[in-house]
Scaffold this motif. Structure first.
Motif, short mmCIF file in Angstrom:
data_model
loop_
_atom_site.label_atom_id
_atom_site.label_comp_id
_atom_site.label_asym_id
_atom_site.label_seq_id
_atom_site.Cartn_x
_atom_site.Cartn_y
_atom_site.Cartn_z
N TYR A 89 0.81 -1.23 0.00
CA TYR A 89 0.00 0.00 0.00
C TYR A 89 0.84 1.27 0.00
CZ TYR A 89 -3.94 -3.04 0.87
OH TYR A 89 -4.90 -4.02 0.75
N TRP A 90 2.14 1.14 -0.12
CA TRP A 90 3.00 2.32 -0.13
C TRP A 90 2.69 3.21 -1.34
CZ3 TRP A 90 8.62 0.21 0.95
CH2 TRP A 90 8.68 -0.26 2.26
N GLY A 91 2.92 4.49 -1.18
CA GLY A 91 2.78 5.43 -2.29
C GLY A 91 1.37 5.87 -2.59
N ARG A 92 0.43 5.58 -1.71
CA ARG A 92 -0.98 5.93 -1.94
C ARG A 92 -1.50 6.98 -0.97
NH1 ARG A 92 -3.76 0.02 -3.04
NH2 ARG A 92 -2.06 -0.82 -4.29
N GLY A 93 -0.62 7.54 -0.13
CA GLY A 93 -1.05 8.56 0.81
C GLY A 93 -1.65 8.00 2.09
N ILE A 94 -1.59 6.69 2.27
CA ILE A 94 -2.21 6.07 3.44
C ILE A 94 -1.49 6.44 4.73
CG2 ILE A 94 -2.75 3.86 4.53
CD1 ILE A 94 -3.21 2.78 1.64
N ALA A 95 -0.17 6.40 4.72
CA ALA A 95 0.59 6.75 5.93
C ALA A 95 0.30 8.19 6.34
CB ALA A 95 2.09 6.53 5.71
N THR A 96 0.27 9.10 5.39
CA THR A 96 -0.02 10.50 5.71
C THR A 96 -1.42 10.64 6.29
OG1 THR A 96 1.48 11.25 3.97
CG2 THR A 96 -0.15 12.84 4.75
N ALA A 97 -2.40 10.01 5.68
CA ALA A 97 -3.77 10.09 6.17
C ALA A 97 -3.88 9.47 7.56
CB ALA A 97 -4.73 9.41 5.20
N ALA A 98 -3.23 8.34 7.76
CA ALA A 98 -3.28 7.68 9.07
C ALA A 98 -2.63 8.54 10.14
CB ALA A 98 -2.60 6.31 8.98
N LEU A 99 -1.47 9.10 9.84
CA LEU A 99 -0.78 9.93 10.83
C LEU A 99 -1.60 11.19 11.12
CD1 LEU A 99 1.57 10.36 12.70
CD2 LEU A 99 2.87 11.30 10.77
N ARG A 100 -2.19 11.79 10.12
CA ARG A 100 -3.05 12.96 10.36
C ARG A 100 -4.20 12.60 11.28
NH1 ARG A 100 -2.73 15.28 4.27
NH2 ARG A 100 -0.92 16.63 4.61
N ALA A 116 14.98 6.78 9.62
CA ALA A 116 16.27 6.59 8.96
C ALA A 116 16.47 7.75 8.00
CB ALA A 116 16.29 5.26 8.21
N ALA A 117 17.67 8.32 8.01
CA ALA A 117 17.94 9.51 7.20
C ALA A 117 17.72 9.28 5.72
CB ALA A 117 19.36 10.01 7.45
N ASP A 118 17.85 8.03 5.26
CA ASP A 118 17.66 7.73 3.84
C ASP A 118 16.24 7.26 3.51
OD1 ASP A 118 17.76 5.21 4.99
OD2 ASP A 118 19.41 4.49 3.75
N ASN A 119 15.33 7.33 4.47
CA ASN A 119 13.94 6.92 4.23
C ASN A 119 13.14 8.16 3.82
OD1 ASN A 119 11.30 6.06 4.33
ND2 ASN A 119 11.57 4.82 6.17
N ALA A 120 13.33 8.56 2.57
CA ALA A 120 12.73 9.80 2.06
C ALA A 120 11.20 9.76 2.12
CB ALA A 120 13.20 10.06 0.63
N ALA A 121 10.60 8.61 1.88
CA ALA A 121 9.14 8.53 1.87
C ALA A 121 8.57 8.79 3.27
CB ALA A 121 8.70 7.17 1.36
N SER A 122 9.16 8.19 4.29
CA SER A 122 8.66 8.41 5.64
C SER A 122 8.94 9.83 6.10
CB SER A 122 9.29 7.39 6.60
OG SER A 122 8.58 7.39 7.82
N LEU A 123 10.07 10.37 5.72
CA LEU A 123 10.37 11.76 6.04
C LEU A 123 9.31 12.69 5.43
CD1 LEU A 123 12.19 13.92 7.27
CD2 LEU A 123 13.57 13.82 5.18
#
Length: 157
Positions: A89-100, A116-123
């Motif tokens: 489910y990565w890349g669908r905005g789910i993490a952002t919606a869940a965190l909000r 992790a400094a290289d985890n650009a998506a989570s950042l």
């Protein structure tokens, strides 16, 4: 896609365990359990999470399917957010919606996060939710078996 949060049910745990053993997701998350395949340790951790009054843990649902979890834990002033979304489910905005959604439920500030400094998506997820980088350091990442760059982020306060 309808993203909702609800309390964690016992039936969610096998899904979480499977998700926490995805090699690609482990590498991306980096700061994981020493042995993600240790089911007894996993069950003990989730028993503590589910019974601790100081932890707000939620199952993330996408169109009714269990796709991950999000939580706030720690002592006042040092409380931290964490989340895990199934790689499918990565890349669908789910993490952002869940965190909000979690941030709307837990109004206290400041809140902290580590990535992790290289985890650009989570950042990106954290920054979209208002977190700002507050420190850069290195730490041991069990999923990578090495010290890696880590970013600390803060929301509010």
């Amino acid at each position: 896609m309808d993203i909702t949060l609800r309390p964690v049910h016992g039936s969610d745990l096998p899904v979480f365990f499977r998700q926490s053993n995805d090699p690609d997701a482990l590498r991306m998350a980096a700061f994981t359990a020493e042995d993600p395949a240790d089911r007894d340790a996993f069950d003990a951790l989730w028993a503590r999470i589910r019974t601790s009054p100081g932890i707000v843990a939620r199952t993330v649902l996408a169109d009714g399917d269990v796709v991950g979890h999000a939580a706030v834990h720690g002592e006042p002033g040092g409380r931290e957010v964490t989340y895990w979304i199934d790689r499918a489910y990565w890349g669908r905005g789910i993490a952002t919606a869940a965190l909000r959604g979690l941030l709307a439920e837990v109004g206290e500030r400041p809140l902290h996060a580590r990535v992790a400094a290289d985890n650009a998506a989570s950042l990106r997820v954290l920054e979209r939710c208002g977190f700002e980088v507050s420190a850069r350091t290195t730490a041991y990442a069990p999923a990578r078996g090495a010290e890696i760059g880590e970013l600390a982020l803060t929301l509010g306060g």
